[in-house]
Design an enzyme around this catalytic site. Sequence first.
Site, short mmCIF file in Angstrom:
data_model
loop_
_atom_site.label_atom_id
_atom_site.label_comp_id
_atom_site.label_asym_id
_atom_site.label_seq_id
_atom_site.Cartn_x
_atom_site.Cartn_y
_atom_site.Cartn_z
N TYR A 69 -2.12 -0.20 10.33
CA TYR A 69 -2.34 -0.77 8.87
C TYR A 69 -0.91 -0.58 8.14
O TYR A 69 -0.59 -1.52 7.54
CB TYR A 69 -3.48 -0.05 8.13
CG TYR A 69 -3.59 -0.64 6.78
CD1 TYR A 69 -3.79 -1.83 6.50
CD2 TYR A 69 -3.25 0.30 5.93
CE1 TYR A 69 -3.96 -2.20 5.04
CE2 TYR A 69 -3.21 0.19 4.56
CZ TYR A 69 -3.82 -1.40 4.15
OH TYR A 69 -3.74 -1.55 2.62
N SER A 115 0.86 -1.20 0.04
CA SER A 115 0.03 0.07 0.03
C SER A 115 0.89 1.19 -0.03
O SER A 115 1.98 1.32 0.62
CB SER A 115 -0.92 -0.07 1.45
OG SER A 115 -1.26 1.32 1.67
N1 LIG Z 1 -8.34 -0.46 -2.07
C1 LIG Z 1 -7.48 -0.11 -2.00
O1 LIG Z 1 -7.42 1.21 -2.25
C2 LIG Z 1 -6.11 -0.38 -1.63
C3 LIG Z 1 -4.94 0.44 -1.48
C4 LIG Z 1 -3.68 -0.20 -1.09
C5 LIG Z 1 -3.60 -1.53 -0.67
N2 LIG Z 1 -4.73 -2.44 -0.78
C6 LIG Z 1 -4.41 -3.59 -0.47
O2 LIG Z 1 -5.02 -4.47 -1.62
C7 LIG Z 1 -5.50 -5.74 -0.90
C8 LIG Z 1 -6.96 -5.92 -1.29
O3 LIG Z 1 -7.70 -4.68 -0.82
P1 LIG Z 1 -9.43 -4.53 -1.22
O4 LIG Z 1 -9.66 -2.89 -1.33
O5 LIG Z 1 -9.56 -5.34 -2.38
O6 LIG Z 1 -10.10 -5.03 0.14
P2 LIG Z 1 -11.16 -6.09 0.37
O7 LIG Z 1 -11.14 -6.07 1.79
O8 LIG Z 1 -12.23 -6.04 -0.58
O9 LIG Z 1 -10.35 -7.44 0.17
C9 LIG Z 1 -9.59 -8.23 0.90
C10 LIG Z 1 -10.25 -9.58 0.78
O10 LIG Z 1 -9.45 -10.31 1.98
C11 LIG Z 1 -10.19 -11.25 2.62
N3 LIG Z 1 -9.54 -11.48 4.15
C12 LIG Z 1 -9.42 -10.49 5.03
N4 LIG Z 1 -8.72 -11.08 5.97
C13 LIG Z 1 -8.66 -12.60 5.82
C14 LIG Z 1 -8.07 -13.56 6.36
N5 LIG Z 1 -7.66 -13.50 7.73
N6 LIG Z 1 -8.24 -14.82 5.81
C15 LIG Z 1 -8.56 -14.70 4.50
N7 LIG Z 1 -9.17 -13.85 3.81
C16 LIG Z 1 -9.12 -12.45 4.38
C17 LIG Z 1 -11.64 -10.29 2.94
O11 LIG Z 1 -12.55 -11.24 3.23
C18 LIG Z 1 -11.49 -9.64 1.59
O12 LIG Z 1 -12.51 -10.41 0.66
C19 LIG Z 1 -5.37 -5.70 0.57
O13 LIG Z 1 -4.06 -6.36 0.82
C20 LIG Z 1 -5.35 -4.17 0.59
O14 LIG Z 1 -4.52 -4.01 2.16
C21 LIG Z 1 -5.93 -1.74 -1.08
#
Ligand SMILES: NC(=O)c1ccc[n+]([C@@H]2O[C@H](COP(=O)([O-])OP(=O)(O)OC[C@H]3O[C@@H](n4cnc5c(N)ncnc54)[C@H](O)[C@@H]3O)[C@@H](O)[C@H]2O)c1
Length: 318
Positions: free
Chosen positions: A154, A129
């Site tokens: 985070y 991130s």
């Molecule tokens: N959306 C953004 O703007 C953004 C920005 C920077 C980084 N990220 C990173 O990208 C990745 C995806 O983010 P997103 O926005 O799609 O979030 P999201 O919450 O929609 O997706 C994450 C998924 O991981 C699953 N999850 C969480 N904990 C878990 C566990 N213990 N075991 C199994 N599954 C688990 C959740 O159920 C969810 O479906 C994450 O690692 C997040 O930190 C996202």
Amino acid sequence: MRNILVTGGAGFIGSHLVERLLGEGGWRVSVVDDFNDFYDPALKRRNVAPHAGREDFRLYDADIRDRAALERVFDGTKFDVIAHLAARAGVRPSLAEPVLYAETNIGGTLNLLELARAHQVGQFVFGSSSSVYGENEKVPFAEDDPVVKPISPYAATKAAGELLCYTYTHLWGLRCVALRFFTVYGARQRPDLAIHKFARLISEGKPIPVFGDGTTRRDYTYVDDIIAGARAAIDYDASAYEVFNLGESRTVSLSELIALLEKELGREAVIDRQPLQPGDVPQTFADITKARRLLGYNPQTDIAEGIRRFVEWFKDRG
Ligand SMILES: NC(=O)c1ccc[n+]([C@@H]2O[C@H](COP(=O)([O-])OP(=O)(O)OC[C@H]3O[C@@H](n4cnc5c(N)ncnc54)[C@H](O)[C@@H]3O)[C@@H](O)[C@H]2O)c1
């Protein structure tokens, strides 16, 4: 057929990657997701429902903190690639639950790195991130800027995940690529993120909470661009550990973002002005020179077009 494990594959970004790989063909896609209630798990179920019953798709309802459950996923499948996107996401909620964030984002990542090492997985792509840059004043943010002052639990867990990836490359030659995503948006965006939350509140005529005076700036990245970058990272020749920024390399103020949403939704926002929140960074701005050069990354969707497409999805969705 190549085997890929997408952790968090039912989430926002993960489900787009899964869709892309299944659409491409030549992949057997396994998803691990625990469908936790960080937001409505029914939305996550809906994200993967179209793939049910496909020969080239497998869904494991499993928690990445549970090593034994993960071992079962690896039983009988030799994964060529792991795209590790499962995490507790979101800066503000991490202040309330730092232990849960660390257990999931650090402990869970370590479990996956261990399995990748034990099973000689060919490539490990880690979803990191832009928050790792903290309050970096130098813009745009470049991959070799120091990332030692994260300002939320985070962000600290994401920086720790990157460090672990580096260690596994150094010690055991695991091929790792870390991708620093800059605020991602598009269809199926997490409902807690500003664009989605604002769209919902504006369309209901309710006030939107705006933290600060609207001058904070973000580099918003359209999800299709993120997926193009992630797809390139899967095939990248990662003989050395690499980190890449994936952003649009353009910044938009919060006020400009709200104006774009108002235009596309055809309604004016009611602003509920609130103080700046601890943990939130004042700006993000990606230098994407490295991703352009080494991944062929070339983002296509500017914020005006991206918001137009997001609102189209938002109005259509069930
Ligand atoms: N959306 C953004 O703007 C953004 C920005 C920077 C980084 N990220 C990173 O990208 C990745 C995806 O983010 P997103 O926005 O799609 O979030 P999201 O919450 O929609 O997706 C994450 C998924 O991981 C699953 N999850 C969480 N904990 C878990 C566990 N213990 N075991 C199994 N599954 C688990 C959740 O159920 C969810 O479906 C994450 O690692 C997040 O930190 C996202």
